[in-house]
Enzyme design. Structure first.
Site, PDB file in Angstrom:
ATOM      1  N   VAL A 267      16.868   8.710  -0.899  1.00  0.00           N
ATOM      2  CA  VAL A 267      17.724   7.612  -1.367  1.00  0.00           C
ATOM      3  C   VAL A 267      18.543   8.069  -2.575  1.00  0.00           C
ATOM      4  O   VAL A 267      19.762   7.896  -2.638  1.00  0.00           O
ATOM      5  CB  VAL A 267      16.865   6.362  -1.735  1.00  0.00           C
TER       6      VAL A 267
ATOM      7  N   GLY B 192       0.834  -1.209   0.000  1.00  0.00           N
ATOM      8  CA  GLY B 192       0.000   0.000   0.000  1.00  0.00           C
ATOM      9  C   GLY B 192       0.862   1.251   0.000  1.00  0.00           C
ATOM     10  O   GLY B 192       1.865   1.307   0.703  1.00  0.00           O
TER      11      GLY B 192
ATOM     12  N   ASP C 261       0.029   1.797   8.430  1.00  0.00           N
ATOM     13  CA  ASP C 261      -0.469   0.994   9.556  1.00  0.00           C
ATOM     14  C   ASP C 261       0.401   1.049  10.813  1.00  0.00           C
ATOM     15  O   ASP C 261      -0.062   0.685  11.894  1.00  0.00           O
ATOM     16  CB  ASP C 261      -0.612  -0.472   9.133  1.00  0.00           C
TER      17      ASP C 261
ATOM     18  N   GLN D 161      -7.417   7.859   3.648  1.00  0.00           N
ATOM     19  CA  GLN D 161      -6.370   7.820   4.683  1.00  0.00           C
ATOM     20  C   GLN D 161      -4.983   7.617   4.098  1.00  0.00           C
ATOM     21  O   GLN D 161      -3.979   7.852   4.760  1.00  0.00           O
ATOM     22  CB  GLN D 161      -6.647   6.667   5.660  1.00  0.00           C
TER      23      GLN D 161
ATOM     24  N   ARG E 256     -17.812  14.647  14.207  1.00  0.00           N
ATOM     25  CA  ARG E 256     -18.302  15.033  15.537  1.00  0.00           C
ATOM     26  C   ARG E 256     -19.261  16.222  15.418  1.00  0.00           C
ATOM     27  O   ARG E 256     -20.281  16.268  16.088  1.00  0.00           O
ATOM     28  CB  ARG E 256     -17.115  15.376  16.439  1.00  0.00           C
TER      29      ARG E 256
ATOM     30  N   ARG F   3      -5.689  -3.469   8.652  1.00  0.00           N
ATOM     31  CA  ARG F   3      -6.201  -4.826   8.409  1.00  0.00           C
ATOM     32  C   ARG F   3      -5.837  -5.768   9.557  1.00  0.00           C
ATOM     33  O   ARG F   3      -6.627  -6.576   9.986  1.00  0.00           O
ATOM     34  CB  ARG F   3      -5.615  -5.335   7.090  1.00  0.00           C
TER      35      ARG F   3
ATOM     36  N   HIS G   3      -9.765   4.797   1.550  1.00  0.00           N
ATOM     37  CA  HIS G   3      -8.444   5.136   1.005  1.00  0.00           C
ATOM     38  C   HIS G   3      -8.068   6.603   1.114  1.00  0.00           C
ATOM     39  O   HIS G   3      -6.931   6.970   0.808  1.00  0.00           O
ATOM     40  CB  HIS G   3      -8.343   4.647  -0.441  1.00  0.00           C
TER      41      HIS G   3
ATOM     42  N   ASP H 298       2.724  -0.915  11.779  1.00  0.00           N
ATOM     43  CA  ASP H 298       2.700  -2.230  12.425  1.00  0.00           C
ATOM     44  C   ASP H 298       3.977  -3.030  12.189  1.00  0.00           C
ATOM     45  O   ASP H 298       3.935  -4.251  12.076  1.00  0.00           O
ATOM     46  CB  ASP H 298       1.469  -3.024  11.943  1.00  0.00           C
TER      47      ASP H 298
ATOM     48  N   GLY I  15       5.917  -2.523   3.456  1.00  0.00           N
ATOM     49  CA  GLY I  15       5.525  -3.130   4.729  1.00  0.00           C
ATOM     50  C   GLY I  15       5.990  -4.575   4.819  1.00  0.00           C
ATOM     51  O   GLY I  15       6.845  -5.041   4.040  1.00  0.00           O
TER      52      GLY I  15
ATOM     53  N   THR J   7       4.380   2.273   5.514  1.00  0.00           N
ATOM     54  CA  THR J   7       2.979   1.832   5.556  1.00  0.00           C
ATOM     55  C   THR J   7       2.242   2.729   6.538  1.00  0.00           C
ATOM     56  O   THR J   7       2.798   3.094   7.574  1.00  0.00           O
ATOM     57  CB  THR J   7       2.836   0.355   6.011  1.00  0.00           C
TER      58      THR J   7
ATOM     59  N   ARG K 126       1.086  -5.118  -5.357  1.00  0.00           N
ATOM     60  CA  ARG K 126       1.367  -6.308  -4.552  1.00  0.00           C
ATOM     61  C   ARG K 126       1.509  -7.449  -5.556  1.00  0.00           C
ATOM     62  O   ARG K 126       0.514  -7.945  -6.067  1.00  0.00           O
ATOM     63  CB  ARG K 126       0.226  -6.581  -3.563  1.00  0.00           C
TER      64      ARG K 126
HETATM   65  O1  F6P Z   1      -1.322  -1.924   4.361  1.00  0.00           O
HETATM   66  C1  F6P Z   1      -1.915  -0.688   4.386  1.00  0.00           C
HETATM   67  C2  F6P Z   1      -3.382  -0.746   4.153  1.00  0.00           C
HETATM   68  O2  F6P Z   1      -3.756   0.585   4.040  1.00  0.00           O
HETATM   69  C3  F6P Z   1      -4.223  -1.481   5.194  1.00  0.00           C
HETATM   70  O3  F6P Z   1      -4.478  -0.738   6.344  1.00  0.00           O
HETATM   71  C4  F6P Z   1      -5.457  -1.783   4.404  1.00  0.00           C
HETATM   72  O4  F6P Z   1      -6.137  -2.859   4.932  1.00  0.00           O
HETATM   73  C5  F6P Z   1      -4.920  -2.095   3.067  1.00  0.00           C
HETATM   74  O5  F6P Z   1      -3.719  -1.381   2.936  1.00  0.00           O
HETATM   75  C6  F6P Z   1      -5.846  -1.782   1.925  1.00  0.00           C
HETATM   76  O6  F6P Z   1      -5.247  -2.199   0.754  1.00  0.00           O
HETATM   77  P1  F6P Z   1      -5.819  -2.000  -0.715  1.00  0.00           P
HETATM   78  O7  F6P Z   1      -5.329  -0.692  -1.192  1.00  0.00           O
HETATM   79  O8  F6P Z   1      -5.254  -3.127  -1.488  1.00  0.00           O
HETATM   80  O9  F6P Z   1      -7.305  -2.006  -0.625  1.00  0.00           O
END
Ligand code: F6P
Length: 344
Positions: A41, A29, A147, A276, A174, A191, A274, A149, A120, A145, A90
């Protein structure tokens, strides 16, 4: 410390005769700050005299040999842009022996000796597997990423911007929630992780935050919402991490609805989705991306291999990719404690 360009080029450690040829790609992502990292880089490599080749659409571009030589000029004016100029994907094909062989042949033909992967967990798995098959190509991972994570870094590139985007949206929700006395379920990304949900729930003043771990108990949630109604709260926000084991915001809102009197709550659902992932990176992400981009190239110069560069307590740290992939990061229980306490 002030510096001007001539001073920079008089530094004794400037090695303009570097010989490395570095492949660079973004994978998984996209995340705001990836462009700032690409820029770092490329410019660091150029500073030391090395060359960078940017592959498009992650590992897919490596297999299809879709790439361009990148220079300091080709990465001008991108530090402020969201997304990734190299695009991303991916690639399932890369995880096959045939895909890896094709990628290796392309790198060999260009005499590219190393690979920097911004992405990620899944992207690092690919990089590590590739390095095991073809150890002659060094690999370095940079955590990118939204996330947050990944083990081995306090923050991943894109997280700070994403949580700011979510908080801005929560403030808007709100406003309308309190104007209409409504209960909103807001789904945020993550996720497998609850980092975005927890931080944004805390900063958006959410009445409840549902994350994959600890498990969500719908009856407890219903009780908490009724209780807050009894305490005269007339609008509530419930933040749901998309990876919550009980389902997304739609499923959870339905479960709650089935357990409360019909006219108690006027329920609405918002899935931020998305939105986000986009937008200009905030200052924190630009700084992080720049520092990690520099660290990745300097790690290659120091002959490091199969590591992820991260930032812990404001210092660059290296973590073996193998170790980073195998270790999960969990949310800070202290954050859960204070979020609960402040939702009264
Ligand atoms: O890995 C980042 C992420 O934004 C996750 O939080 C989310 O579940 C996923 O990618 C969504 O991926 P896609 O763009 O393939 O829908």
């Amino acid at each position: 410390m002030a510096f001007c360009i001539p001073e920079l080029f008089n530094q004794p450690n400037l090695m303009q005769n570097g010989t490395k040829k570095i492949g660079l790609l973004t994978s998984g992502g996209d995340a705001p700050g990836m462009n700032a990292c690409i820029r770092a880089v490329v410019r660091t490599a150029e500073y030391y005299g090395h060359k960078v080749f940017g592959f498009y659409r992650g590992y897919a571009g490596l297999i299809e040999n879709e790439m361009d030589a990148l220079t300091s000029r080709s990465v001008s004016n991108i530090i402020q842009r969201g997304g990734t100029i190299l695009q991303t994907a991916r690639s399932k094909e890369f995880m096959t022996p045939k895909g890896m062989e094709e990628a290796y042949e392309n790198l060999k033909a260009e005499r590219i000796d190393s690979l920097i992967v911004i992405g990620g967990d899944g992207s690092f798995k690919g990089a590590l597997e590739f390095n095991k098959r073809y150890p002659q190509i060094s690999v370095i991972g940079i955590p990118g990423t939204i996330d947050n994570d990944l083990y081995g870094t306090d923050y991943t590139i894109g997280y700070a911007t994403a949580v700011n985007t979510v908080v801005e949206a929560l403030d808007k929700i709100r406003d309308t929630a309190s104007s209409h006395n409504r209960l909103f379920f807001v789904e945020v990304m993550g996720r497998d992780a609850g980092f975005i949900a927890l931080a944004t729930g805390l900063s958006g003043g959410a009445e409840a935050i549902l994350i994959p771990d600890p498990p969500t108990d719908i009856d407890d949630l219903v009780e908490a919402l009724k209780d807050s109604y009894r305490r005269k709260k007339r609008s509530s926000l419930v933040i749901v991490a998309e990876g919550d084991e009980r389902g997304g915001a739609i499923e959870i809102s339905r479960m709650v609805k089935s357990k409360v009197p019909e006219d108690l709550f006027d329920i609405r659902v918002t899935i931020l989705g998305h939105i986000q992932r986009g937008g200009a990176p905030c200052c924190q992400d630009r700084v992080l991306a720049s520092r990690l981009g520099v660290a990745a190239v300097e790690a290659l110069i120091d002959d490091k291999n199969a590591i992820m560069v991260g930032m812990k307590q404001n210092k660059v740290e290296y973590t073996d990719l193998e170790y980073a992939i195998k270790h999960n990061v969990t949310v800070d229980p202290e954050m859960i404690r204070i979020a609960k306490m402040l939702s009264l």
